[in-house]
Design an enzyme around this catalytic site. Structure first.
Site, PDB file in Angstrom:
ATOM      1  N   GLY A  43       0.809  -1.213   0.000  1.00  0.00           N
ATOM      2  CA  GLY A  43       0.000   0.000   0.000  1.00  0.00           C
ATOM      3  C   GLY A  43       0.841   1.260   0.000  1.00  0.00           C
ATOM      4  O   GLY A  43       2.012   1.240  -0.375  1.00  0.00           O
ATOM      5  N   HIS A  76       4.622   2.115  -7.918  1.00  0.00           N
ATOM      6  CA  HIS A  76       3.677   0.995  -7.897  1.00  0.00           C
ATOM      7  C   HIS A  76       2.787   1.019  -9.143  1.00  0.00           C
ATOM      8  O   HIS A  76       2.525  -0.012  -9.764  1.00  0.00           O
ATOM      9  CB  HIS A  76       2.755   1.083  -6.667  1.00  0.00           C
ATOM     10  CG  HIS A  76       3.446   0.933  -5.363  1.00  0.00           C
ATOM     11  ND1 HIS A  76       3.626   1.986  -4.482  1.00  0.00           N
ATOM     12  CD2 HIS A  76       4.012  -0.146  -4.757  1.00  0.00           C
ATOM     13  CE1 HIS A  76       4.248   1.556  -3.406  1.00  0.00           C
ATOM     14  NE2 HIS A  76       4.503   0.283  -3.548  1.00  0.00           N
ATOM     15  N   GLN A 114       7.674  -9.414   8.053  1.00  0.00           N
ATOM     16  CA  GLN A 114       8.926  -8.981   7.417  1.00  0.00           C
ATOM     17  C   GLN A 114       9.526  -7.753   8.092  1.00  0.00           C
ATOM     18  O   GLN A 114      10.529  -7.223   7.648  1.00  0.00           O
ATOM     19  CB  GLN A 114       8.722  -8.727   5.923  1.00  0.00           C
ATOM     20  CG  GLN A 114       7.883  -7.512   5.569  1.00  0.00           C
ATOM     21  CD  GLN A 114       7.528  -7.497   4.093  1.00  0.00           C
ATOM     22  OE1 GLN A 114       6.759  -8.330   3.622  1.00  0.00           O
ATOM     23  NE2 GLN A 114       8.088  -6.547   3.354  1.00  0.00           N
ATOM     24  N   GLU A 174      12.529  -2.801  -9.414  1.00  0.00           N
ATOM     25  CA  GLU A 174      13.963  -3.042  -9.234  1.00  0.00           C
ATOM     26  C   GLU A 174      14.583  -2.229  -8.096  1.00  0.00           C
ATOM     27  O   GLU A 174      15.728  -2.465  -7.744  1.00  0.00           O
ATOM     28  CB  GLU A 174      14.714  -2.782 -10.545  1.00  0.00           C
ATOM     29  CG  GLU A 174      14.509  -3.890 -11.560  1.00  0.00           C
ATOM     30  CD  GLU A 174      15.349  -3.720 -12.813  1.00  0.00           C
ATOM     31  OE1 GLU A 174      15.807  -2.588 -13.083  1.00  0.00           O
ATOM     32  OE2 GLU A 174      15.542  -4.719 -13.526  1.00  0.00           O
ATOM     33  N   LEU A 188      11.370   6.544  -6.024  1.00  0.00           N
ATOM     34  CA  LEU A 188      10.063   6.594  -5.371  1.00  0.00           C
ATOM     35  C   LEU A 188       9.967   5.490  -4.323  1.00  0.00           C
ATOM     36  O   LEU A 188      10.354   4.357  -4.555  1.00  0.00           O
ATOM     37  CB  LEU A 188       8.950   6.433  -6.398  1.00  0.00           C
ATOM     38  CG  LEU A 188       8.730   7.589  -7.364  1.00  0.00           C
ATOM     39  CD1 LEU A 188       7.517   7.333  -8.245  1.00  0.00           C
ATOM     40  CD2 LEU A 188       8.526   8.905  -6.618  1.00  0.00           C
ATOM     41  N   SER A 189       9.438   5.855  -3.153  1.00  0.00           N
ATOM     42  CA  SER A 189       9.275   4.914  -2.055  1.00  0.00           C
ATOM     43  C   SER A 189       8.166   5.409  -1.144  1.00  0.00           C
ATOM     44  O   SER A 189       8.014   6.622  -0.952  1.00  0.00           O
ATOM     45  CB  SER A 189      10.576   4.804  -1.249  1.00  0.00           C
ATOM     46  OG  SER A 189      10.351   4.119  -0.032  1.00  0.00           O
ATOM     47  N   ARG A 224       8.231   5.243   1.882  1.00  0.00           N
ATOM     48  CA  ARG A 224       8.901   5.850   3.042  1.00  0.00           C
ATOM     49  C   ARG A 224       9.233   7.329   2.818  1.00  0.00           C
ATOM     50  O   ARG A 224       9.485   8.054   3.780  1.00  0.00           O
ATOM     51  CB  ARG A 224      10.192   5.090   3.365  1.00  0.00           C
ATOM     52  CG  ARG A 224       9.949   3.660   3.812  1.00  0.00           C
ATOM     53  CD  ARG A 224      11.255   2.889   3.914  1.00  0.00           C
ATOM     54  NE  ARG A 224      10.999   1.456   4.047  1.00  0.00           N
ATOM     55  CZ  ARG A 224      10.824   0.827   5.201  1.00  0.00           C
ATOM     56  NH1 ARG A 224      10.882   1.503   6.327  1.00  0.00           N
ATOM     57  NH2 ARG A 224      10.602  -0.469   5.239  1.00  0.00           N
TER      58      ARG A 224
END
Length: 280
Positions: free
Chosen positions: A31, A37, A61, A148, A184-185, A187
């Site tokens: 999410g 994404h 995880q 990746e 992009l993350s 976080r």
């Protein structure tokens, strides 16, 4: 687009699709969706008849309780983003649905799961293998898509699929970056405005290092990257390793492998960011 919460309902829906010999594509996510994404979803929609996206923050995880608690959860917003992509099913289970009882399976994937993230986050990849295998059993996709940016994770999932004989093709898709280079993350949303301005130093330094890599030895390139980023008092490199892109074993010389990737993890303030770059 249909939102499904149970494995049983998901399997029922997908069984009907498979009766018509439709190709099933799958994008597993935690999410807090962003353009990275969505690029995976676009690949999935383009290459399959049916696209399934899962949204599940997997507790097994996380080896850091604080990291699990602060991980962004934005299901409503995520579903709104997916609405226009061509995604057909969103699978958004609860932890109880995915883990009706504790998953005690332990995996051994050798080097690919033991180095870098595997060394710094004990149990992380075991948790990844637990949830991704459960999701693969639930969806039974023909194709699955991963970014990746999580380079090591893709290697682990490929090893898992081989070990468990799961009939799915793993598709790796390129890193999507902001205009200033930051990968992009989810976080990134935790970065303060000041730290967000500094974070692109990671990608910039990695890119610079590729320009003189052939002329400098591997150790010199590693030192350059680490020292350049660590000069900023708000940044701290946890590790930077240059590895064989297939085995993830560290290399000592540029002639050691035909496929070479540099993998980095940096604390930007308290936010842990990862990135990687290909040398050859």
């Amino acid at each position: 687009m249909k939102i499904v919460n149970s494995i049983k309902e998901l399997k029922q829906n997908l069984a009907l699709e498979k009766q018509d010999n439709k190709l099933i594509g799958f994008v597993p996510t935690m999410g807090a969706l962003h353009e990275g994404h969505l690029s995976l979803v676009k690949h999935c929609v383009k290459e399959n008849d049916v696209c399934v996206v899962s949204i599940f923050v997997n507790p097994t995880q996380f080896n850091d309780k604080h990291d699990l608690e602060t991980y962004p959860r934005t299901l409503e917003k995520d579903c709104a983003l997916l609405e226009s992509t061509g995604c057909k099913y969103v699978f958004a289970p609860t932890a109880e649905e995915m883990y009706p009882e504790p998953d005690t399976r332990t995996f051994d994937f050798g080097t690919v799961s033991q180095v870098m993230e595997g060394a710094k986050r004990p149990g992380h990849f075991n948790g990844v293998a637990q949830i991704v295998s459960k999701l693969f059993y639930a969806v039974e996709p023909d194709n699955a898509y991963f970014g990746e940016k999580d380079f090591q994770q893709i290697a682990v999932i490929r090893a898992m699929v081989k070990q468990l004989n799961i009939p799915v093709k793993i598709n790796a898709c390129p890193i999507v970056r902001e205009a200033d280079g930051l990968a992009l993350s989810s976080r990134n949303t935790r970065l303060t405005p000041g730290l967000r301005q500094k974070a692109p130093l990671i990608a910039r330094t990695l890119k610079e290092s590729t320009t003189f890599a052939p002329d400098k030895n591997v150790r010199e390139v590693i030192d350059y990257v680490v020292n350049t980023i660590n000069k900023d008092s708000d940044m701290e490199v946890e590790y930077y390793e240059i590895v064989d892109g297939n085995t993830l074993e560290s290399i000592n010389d540029w002639s050691d492998a035909d496929y070479i990737v540099g993998c980095i993890t940096v604390y930007c303030g308290e936010v842990r960011l990862i990135d990687n770059i290909r040398y050859k």
